[in-house]
Scaffold this active site. Sequence first.
Site, PDB file in Angstrom:
ATOM      1  CG  ASP A 163     -18.452   6.671  38.295  1.00 25.59           C
ATOM      2  OD1 ASP A 163     -19.117   5.999  37.482  1.00 25.59           O
ATOM      3  OD2 ASP A 163     -18.606   6.606  39.528  1.00 25.59           O
ATOM      4  CB  CYS A 193     -19.053   2.322  29.315  1.00 24.22           C
ATOM      5  SG  CYS A 193     -20.330   2.991  30.393  1.00 24.22           S
ATOM      6  CB  CYS A 206     -21.827  -7.910  25.042  1.00 22.43           C
ATOM      7  SG  CYS A 206     -20.859  -7.878  26.552  1.00 22.43           S
ATOM      8  CG  ASP A 265     -12.902   2.482  31.299  1.00 22.15           C
ATOM      9  OD1 ASP A 265     -13.617   1.714  30.624  1.00 22.15           O
ATOM     10  OD2 ASP A 265     -12.427   2.161  32.415  1.00 22.15           O
TER      11      ASP A 265
END
Length: 462
Positions: free
Chosen positions: A319, A268, A390, A292
């Site tokens: 994906d 990703c 995150c 991505d």
Amino acid sequence: MNSIETAGSGGTRTRYLALKILKEINQEGKYSNIALKEGLRGQSLQERDVAFVTQLVYGTLERQITIDTLLKKFASLRRVNPWVLNILRLGGYQILYLDRVPDSAACNEAGKLCGMHGLSALKGFVNGVLRNVSRNRERLLVPEPGISLPEKLAFQYAFPLWLVKKWIADYGPEQTETILKPFHTGDVSVRVNTGKLPPTALKEKLTRWGFHVLDGYYMKEALRIRDAGDIGANSFYQDGSFAVQGESSVLDVRLVDPQPGEILLDACSSPGNKAIYMAERMKGKGQVTAWDIHEHRVRLIQQNCKRMNARIVVPSVQDASSYQPEFRERFDRVLVDAPCSGLGTISKKPDIKLRVRPEGLSGLSDLQGKILEVCSRYVKPDGVLVYSTCTINPQENADVVYRLLKKRRDFVLEDPLPWLPDALRSTVRGRMIQLIPSRDHMDGFFIARLRRKNGVGKQSKQ
């Protein structure tokens, strides 16, 4: 002639810009960093005016939940015109939290902003509400007696009550208050392209150009630039001398520990900073596949690779949640920095806490689990799989890792300490890292390093 042209200069103009940006974020759903960047572009403002607009926007968003609570004591906000609602929030922020702005100026400028939107008839209403806030300021900022601890923390730090209750259940009250405390120095964290020049050389060059440059908190390849301005226009950024990248993200790559000649996957990847850093650590030998799901974000990876001269990074549209048999057991190391709620970056993007909803978190956890499970199939025997986000939401972090370990008995958690600076050793719980911004001085990242069995014993340290 549009409103910005009639706003004149100085205080009214800066407040008009801040109001316009707030409206775009609150009513049109724009992300704060994008709305601010686009709003300031081409305005020919002095540096101090740019700083004031930035403070008005981010400060209002950061305190908006508390400001709305207090405004409701003097007016019903449900049917208020959206422009007026944001004028009230902007005025309330200046009165309640900015000591250097006289209350009278905040009230008068709010009236001017009403007039600029054809809302002169509402000047009296706006003025009356803000004067009431001003008269009761000291009393308003004290939490009401008798409220519960979650309500007190939600009011004091301007967070949704449901989220405060959730974190108290997940972390306990003391740790939750640490999580809620704001951490924003305004510094821009960058990672030096050490293949091009050493950090000391870039620091010296930037300082010579007039920038205030500090060392990173933990990473020798990191620097912090104070009052960086438009970082994209910096000539050293444009020539690939550095990437805008936080130290949490740098640590993430250290946990991957890429080696020259290996084949890696960044599942990703956009905007590609971690993939590019992997390529640097591999000294340009091997390959980093960077995926991505969106084509425009793959173009962004390509642009950054070109700028940073990362020739072994191969971006493509893919994906990561959809299994592709041709990649089975193909990669030595796989990084899954999964899409997440971003709750660890609220200090930089305060609009996140205004958007997040409890029902959205469970859906994210399902997607993260699917991506991690699919990508685990791409890891070679004895290969490494690093999972990161995150956010500080355990359901998106440790729970996702435990679900994979339950399903894939051929993976084990590895101790992250060999790759961790000594000062961050206390961030490890159950062999997984959880960074908290106000405690650790960087974004709230979660990182777990796993190894696929069959041939354990080839660990390499940085």
